[in-house]
Design a protein around this motif. Structure first.
Motif, PDB file in Angstrom:
ATOM      1  N   UNK A 106       0.788  -1.215   0.000  1.00  0.00           N
ATOM      2  CA  UNK A 106       0.000   0.000   0.000  1.00  0.00           C
ATOM      3  C   UNK A 106       0.824   1.271   0.000  1.00  0.00           C
ATOM      4  N   UNK A 107       2.138   1.151  -0.249  1.00  0.00           N
ATOM      5  CA  UNK A 107       2.996   2.340  -0.303  1.00  0.00           C
ATOM      6  C   UNK A 107       3.755   2.342  -1.621  1.00  0.00           C
ATOM      7  N   UNK A 108       3.690   3.468  -2.305  1.00  0.00           N
ATOM      8  CA  UNK A 108       4.463   3.659  -3.521  1.00  0.00           C
ATOM      9  C   UNK A 108       5.385   4.851  -3.281  1.00  0.00           C
ATOM     10  N   UNK A 109       6.655   4.691  -3.667  1.00  0.00           N
ATOM     11  CA  UNK A 109       7.631   5.759  -3.482  1.00  0.00           C
ATOM     12  C   UNK A 109       7.961   6.409  -4.816  1.00  0.00           C
ATOM     13  N   UNK A 110       7.961   7.738  -4.826  1.00  0.00           N
ATOM     14  CA  UNK A 110       8.340   8.526  -5.992  1.00  0.00           C
ATOM     15  C   UNK A 110       9.623   9.251  -5.621  1.00  0.00           C
ATOM     16  N   UNK A 111      10.621   9.206  -6.495  1.00  0.00           N
ATOM     17  CA  UNK A 111      11.925   9.774  -6.149  1.00  0.00           C
ATOM     18  C   UNK A 111      12.433  10.673  -7.275  1.00  0.00           C
ATOM     19  N   UNK A 112      13.102  11.727  -6.867  1.00  0.00           N
ATOM     20  CA  UNK A 112      13.788  12.605  -7.807  1.00  0.00           C
ATOM     21  C   UNK A 112      15.166  12.904  -7.230  1.00  0.00           C
ATOM     22  N   UNK A 113      16.188  12.799  -8.078  1.00  0.00           N
ATOM     23  CA  UNK A 113      17.569  12.989  -7.638  1.00  0.00           C
ATOM     24  C   UNK A 113      18.276  13.915  -8.605  1.00  0.00           C
ATOM     25  N   UNK A 114      19.125  14.751  -8.057  1.00  0.00           N
ATOM     26  CA  UNK A 114      20.023  15.537  -8.892  1.00  0.00           C
ATOM     27  C   UNK A 114      21.372  15.602  -8.190  1.00  0.00           C
ATOM     28  N   UNK A 115      22.413  15.680  -8.976  1.00  0.00           N
ATOM     29  CA  UNK A 115      23.756  15.851  -8.404  1.00  0.00           C
ATOM     30  C   UNK A 115      24.545  16.742  -9.333  1.00  0.00           C
ATOM     31  N   UNK A 116      25.270  17.649  -8.719  1.00  0.00           N
ATOM     32  CA  UNK A 116      26.074  18.596  -9.475  1.00  0.00           C
ATOM     33  C   UNK A 116      27.231  19.030  -8.590  1.00  0.00           C
ATOM     34  N   UNK A 117      28.411  18.975  -9.134  1.00  0.00           N
ATOM     35  CA  UNK A 117      29.574  19.399  -8.363  1.00  0.00           C
ATOM     36  C   UNK A 117      29.716  18.594  -7.092  1.00  0.00           C
ATOM     37  N   UNK A 118      29.689  19.281  -5.965  1.00  0.00           N
ATOM     38  CA  UNK A 118      29.937  18.639  -4.676  1.00  0.00           C
ATOM     39  C   UNK A 118      28.678  18.193  -3.938  1.00  0.00           C
ATOM     40  N   UNK A 119      27.508  18.261  -4.579  1.00  0.00           N
ATOM     41  CA  UNK A 119      26.270  17.968  -3.864  1.00  0.00           C
ATOM     42  C   UNK A 119      25.373  16.994  -4.614  1.00  0.00           C
ATOM     43  N   UNK A 120      24.669  16.185  -3.836  1.00  0.00           N
ATOM     44  CA  UNK A 120      23.608  15.318  -4.346  1.00  0.00           C
ATOM     45  C   UNK A 120      22.364  15.623  -3.526  1.00  0.00           C
ATOM     46  N   UNK A 121      21.237  15.768  -4.202  1.00  0.00           N
ATOM     47  CA  UNK A 121      19.976  16.069  -3.540  1.00  0.00           C
ATOM     48  C   UNK A 121      18.942  15.054  -3.983  1.00  0.00           C
ATOM     49  N   UNK A 122      18.153  14.581  -3.021  1.00  0.00           N
ATOM     50  CA  UNK A 122      17.072  13.646  -3.331  1.00  0.00           C
ATOM     51  C   UNK A 122      15.794  14.112  -2.657  1.00  0.00           C
ATOM     52  N   UNK A 123      14.681  13.914  -3.364  1.00  0.00           N
ATOM     53  CA  UNK A 123      13.349  14.155  -2.811  1.00  0.00           C
ATOM     54  C   UNK A 123      12.527  12.887  -3.014  1.00  0.00           C
ATOM     55  N   UNK A 124      11.772  12.539  -1.992  1.00  0.00           N
ATOM     56  CA  UNK A 124      10.943  11.327  -2.050  1.00  0.00           C
ATOM     57  C   UNK A 124       9.547  11.688  -1.559  1.00  0.00           C
ATOM     58  N   UNK A 125       8.554  11.197  -2.288  1.00  0.00           N
ATOM     59  CA  UNK A 125       7.161  11.284  -1.864  1.00  0.00           C
ATOM     60  C   UNK A 125       6.679   9.860  -1.648  1.00  0.00           C
ATOM     61  N   UNK A 126       6.137   9.609  -0.455  1.00  0.00           N
ATOM     62  CA  UNK A 126       5.540   8.314  -0.141  1.00  0.00           C
ATOM     63  C   UNK A 126       4.036   8.457  -0.285  1.00  0.00           C
ATOM     64  N   UNK A 127       3.458   7.593  -1.106  1.00  0.00           N
ATOM     65  CA  UNK A 127       2.039   7.651  -1.411  1.00  0.00           C
ATOM     66  C   UNK A 127       1.353   6.373  -0.942  1.00  0.00           C
ATOM     67  N   UNK A 128       0.208   6.533  -0.303  1.00  0.00           N
ATOM     68  CA  UNK A 128      -0.620   5.362   0.043  1.00  0.00           C
ATOM     69  C   UNK A 128      -1.406   4.966  -1.188  1.00  0.00           C
ATOM     70  N   UNK A 129      -1.387   3.685  -1.515  1.00  0.00           N
ATOM     71  CA  UNK A 129      -2.148   3.189  -2.650  1.00  0.00           C
ATOM     72  C   UNK A 129      -2.994   2.015  -2.186  1.00  0.00           C
ATOM     73  N   UNK A 130      -4.143   1.818  -2.827  1.00  0.00           N
ATOM     74  CA  UNK A 130      -5.031   0.717  -2.420  1.00  0.00           C
ATOM     75  C   UNK A 130      -4.444  -0.646  -2.750  1.00  0.00           C
TER      76      UNK A 130
END
Length: 130
Positions: A106-130
């Motif tokens: 019942x959980x679906x994860x959506x992820x977005x990642x970017x990395x540039x130079x000295x940094x990596x950034x990630x965002x995640x949305x956790x969604x309840x699904x039937x």
């Protein structure tokens, strides 16, 4: 359906590089899932390996923030995987808890990642699904 949570994380890649220099095998053994280890071992350069671990660190921290407190995942229960080589899809984030822990049904994860130079950034949305 609804949003269970969101999470974001920022990693300073030189910090991960320093950890890998001091203990080159400890961090990957601790952070990478069984699905990620073969991908890490296949990388040729230390720069690729550092970025690989840094991205996964950011993704897993963001996922933890998105899932907590409903789920409390461990590093190895989360796997950030590239799309299959024969598709033009997106990378996926899997949450596969061990059998003795609460199921992730019942959980679906959506992820977005970017990395540039000295940094990596990630965002995640956790969604309840039937």
């Amino acid at each position: 359906m609804g949003i269970l949570g969101i999470g974001t994380d920022l990693v300073h890649i030189p910090r991960i590089a320093a950890l890998l220099v001091r203990q080159p095998h400890r961090l990957p053994r601790r952070v990478l899932s069984p699905f990620e280890h073969p991908l890490w071992h296949a990388l040729q350069s230390s720069e690729q390996r550092v970025r690989f671990v840094a991205v996964r660190w950011a993704v897993k921290e963001a996922a933890y923030k998105a899932l907590y407190p409903t789920f409390i995942p461990t590093w190895k229960e989360l796997s950030y995987l590239p799309p299959p080589s024969d598709t033009r899809g997106k990378p996926s984030l899997l949450f596969l808890p061990s059998s003795d822990r609460k199921a992730s049904h019942g959980v679906k994860l959506h992820v977005s990642v970017t990395h540039d130079g000295e940094y990596a950034i990630a965002s995640v949305v956790a969604e309840r699904v039937p």
